[in-house]
Design a protein around this motif. Structure first.
Motif, PDB file in Angstrom:
ATOM      1  N   ASN A 100       0.933  -1.184  -0.016  1.00 46.70           N
ATOM      2  CA  ASN A 100      -0.024  -0.087   0.056  1.00 46.70           C
ATOM      3  C   ASN A 100       0.885   1.280   0.169  1.00 46.70           C
ATOM      4  O   ASN A 100       0.362   2.251   0.532  1.00 46.70           O
ATOM      5  N   ALA A 101       1.960   1.344  -0.585  1.00 42.66           N
ATOM      6  CA  ALA A 101       2.822   2.312  -0.657  1.00 42.66           C
ATOM      7  C   ALA A 101       2.292   3.588  -1.627  1.00 42.66           C
ATOM      8  O   ALA A 101       1.596   3.329  -2.814  1.00 42.66           O
ATOM      9  N   ASN A 102       2.657   4.637  -1.395  1.00 43.32           N
ATOM     10  CA  ASN A 102       2.229   5.851  -2.063  1.00 43.32           C
ATOM     11  C   ASN A 102       2.882   5.574  -3.789  1.00 43.32           C
ATOM     12  O   ASN A 102       3.938   5.368  -3.661  1.00 43.32           O
ATOM     13  N   VAL A 103       2.143   5.952  -4.719  1.00 40.88           N
ATOM     14  CA  VAL A 103       2.491   6.408  -5.901  1.00 40.88           C
ATOM     15  C   VAL A 103       1.903   7.552  -6.781  1.00 40.88           C
ATOM     16  O   VAL A 103       0.888   7.824  -6.481  1.00 40.88           O
ATOM     17  N   ALA A 104       2.700   7.968  -7.576  1.00 38.69           N
ATOM     18  CA  ALA A 104       2.125   9.409  -8.337  1.00 38.69           C
ATOM     19  C   ALA A 104       2.587   8.983  -9.851  1.00 38.69           C
ATOM     20  O   ALA A 104       3.415   8.115 -10.374  1.00 38.69           O
ATOM     21  N   TYR A 105       1.578   9.404 -10.546  1.00 42.13           N
ATOM     22  CA  TYR A 105       1.614   9.183 -12.079  1.00 42.13           C
ATOM     23  C   TYR A 105       1.446  10.600 -12.634  1.00 42.13           C
ATOM     24  O   TYR A 105       0.525  11.210 -12.939  1.00 42.13           O
ATOM     25  N   PRO A 106       2.695  11.003 -13.053  1.00 44.78           N
ATOM     26  CA  PRO A 106       2.921  12.343 -13.521  1.00 44.78           C
ATOM     27  C   PRO A 106       2.393  12.576 -14.907  1.00 44.78           C
ATOM     28  O   PRO A 106       2.286  11.599 -15.852  1.00 44.78           O
ATOM     29  N   ASP A 107       1.910  13.677 -15.333  1.00 47.94           N
ATOM     30  CA  ASP A 107       1.249  14.059 -16.578  1.00 47.94           C
ATOM     31  C   ASP A 107       2.143  13.919 -17.717  1.00 47.94           C
ATOM     32  O   ASP A 107       3.393  14.193 -17.555  1.00 47.94           O
TER      33      ASP A 107
END
Length: 446
Positions: free
Chosen positions: A263-270
């Motif tokens: 359940n780690a944080n993730v980001a999906y950049p534009d």
């Protein structure tokens, strides 16, 4: 014979001096040195001396040559010479930034010295990390230091150890994992795995100690790399070429060999923000500070490996800012305070031979005016609790939960916004000279 020996010794010394000019060498008897650092928002800030001037630098595995942010004309103090104008490109939706390339600079990190180091001075005023980190940051350094030495990063005890490769000895470590590194444009990459929608996907990631997030992934439907239905849009950070925006979510499982984070944080950049980063077609994203800090690392670029061992931060919860507020230092304010230490003796003098600091004005026997840091809202997530409460970008926060903000560091204030769901936050702000009160409850951003 004596003349011959003296000549040999002289030539040996000249050879070693010339050899050490082109790389970092730890110059002490142990050939190893420990350098303490500050861990600010998952980023490593350490002292670096350039041409005799000590500055604060980010240790950033994602950069090749050192970069100085010249918003305070630091290069004038450093006596930088032999410059040429170039343009640098990085993450962000903006254009390339103008920089001056300088050669033959003397760099010193602890006892590690290099006598002939290139650097780039960037003059864009927006490239100033100090307000958002709460500490001075004058530049970034990465590959040139890491390639010459064995670099141990001990996140849990906040130090790096620099050792000459020929002197380094590995210890047996049953709890460690060794990962192979690949290099592209002098940047290190490793292989990892993620689990998305119950599908395990192998990925290749840039190791980016200069990023404060946990994990960035580049969406790719063909590989199954895409955000879940639970996400929120957010500001992700500043790159060399401007701001980066995208989606934030959670990843089911992230794996580095047998180490697994749930359940780690993730980001999906534009996609518009990462067009430059995607020039390396095999790259699927970045591994950044909020995961890296959970391990103690040994970087050995000469063997193209990194050794990792989990530390006391490994089980720290992954959380998101539940207020929607991003703060930064916004100069200083003149604050009226009760002063119990400074008082008069009845004859107009100070008791107990006390002295007053140069930035303090005594106005009577009970109060003084002091210069205190000011904290402003610089990003505000749309539809967040703070946004719905009516707060605005530019508001100066004076009090939080009835306590003056100047009693906190920037990190401590930010930590409050990551608190438990349901916690009430009360803010008093200065909006263009008008004092306003707001309150809201922390909510899950999903």
């Amino acid at each position: 014979m004596k003349k011959y020996l003296c000549l040999c010794v002289l030539l040996f010394c000249i050879y070693n001096l010339g050899f050490s000019q082109n790389k970092f060498v730890v110059q002490n008897k142990k050939q190893s040195d420990k350098v303490k650092f500050k861990l600010i928002n998952n980023l490593i800030v350490l002292p670096v001396e350039i041409n005799g001037v000590t500055l604060s630098f980010l240790l950033d595995t994602g950069v090749s040559k050192p970069i100085i942010f010249n918003f305070l004309n630091v290069s004038d103090t450093l006596n930088i010479k032999n410059t040429e104008t170039i343009y640098l490109r990085g993450l962000g939706e903006g254009e390339s930034v103008k920089a001056l390339k300088s050669e033959n600079n003397i760099f010193k990190v602890g006892d590690a010295i290099k006598l002939n180091q290139d650097l780039y001075a960037v003059f864009d005023a927006n490239l100033n990390f100090a307000p958002r980190l709460g500490v001075p940051v004058h530049g970034i350094i990465g590959y040139d230091l890491l390639k010459d030495l064995i670099v141990e990063i001990n996140y849990s005890n906040k130090y790096i150890r620099l050792t000459n490769p020929e002197k380094y000895r590995y210890k047996d470590c049953k709890k460690c994992e060794t990962l192979n590194l690949e290099f592209y444009n002098s940047k290190p990459y490793l292989n990892a795995k993620v689990e998305i929608n119950k599908k395990e996907i192998p990925i290749k990631l840039l190791i980016d100690s200069g990023g404060s997030d946990a994990l960035w992934l580049f969406e790719d439907d063909s590989l199954g790399i895409k955000s879940s239905d639970k996400f929120f849009n957010d500001f992700l950070g500043h790159g060399l070429s401007g701001s980066v925006f995208g989606k934030r979510s959670k990843i089911d499982v992230f794996s580095l060999k047998h180490f697994k984070l749930i359940n780690a944080n993730v980001a999906y950049p534009d996609s518009s923000s990462i067009s430059f980063a995607r020039k390396f077609k095999d790259r699927n994203g970045s591994l950044a500070g909020n995961i890296l800090k959970r391990f103690n690392l040994i970087f050995d670029y000469s063997k193209a490996i990194v050794t990792i061992k989990k530390n006391s931060l490994f089980r720290e919860d992954f959380s998101y800012n539940r207020s929607g507020i991003e703060l930064a230092h916004e100069g200083i304010r003149l604050v009226k305070e009760i002063d119990n230490k400074v008082f008069k003796d009845g004859k107009g003098g100070l008791q107990n031979n006390q002295t007053i600091n140069s930035n303090t004005i005594v106005i009577d026997t009970q109060y003084k005016l002091s210069l205190k840091p000011a904290f402003a809202i610089v990003e505000l997530r749309k539809d967040s609790p703070a946004d719905k409460a009516g707060l605005l970008i530019g508001d100066i926060i004076l009090n939080i939960n009835n306590k003056p903000t100047y009693n906190y560091s920037l990190q401590q204030l930010t930590h409050i916004f990551y608190d438990d769901i349901g916690k009430r936050i009360r803010l008093r702000v200065d909006r263009n000279g008008v004092i306003l009160n707001f309150n809201f409850v922390l909510e899950s951003p999903f």
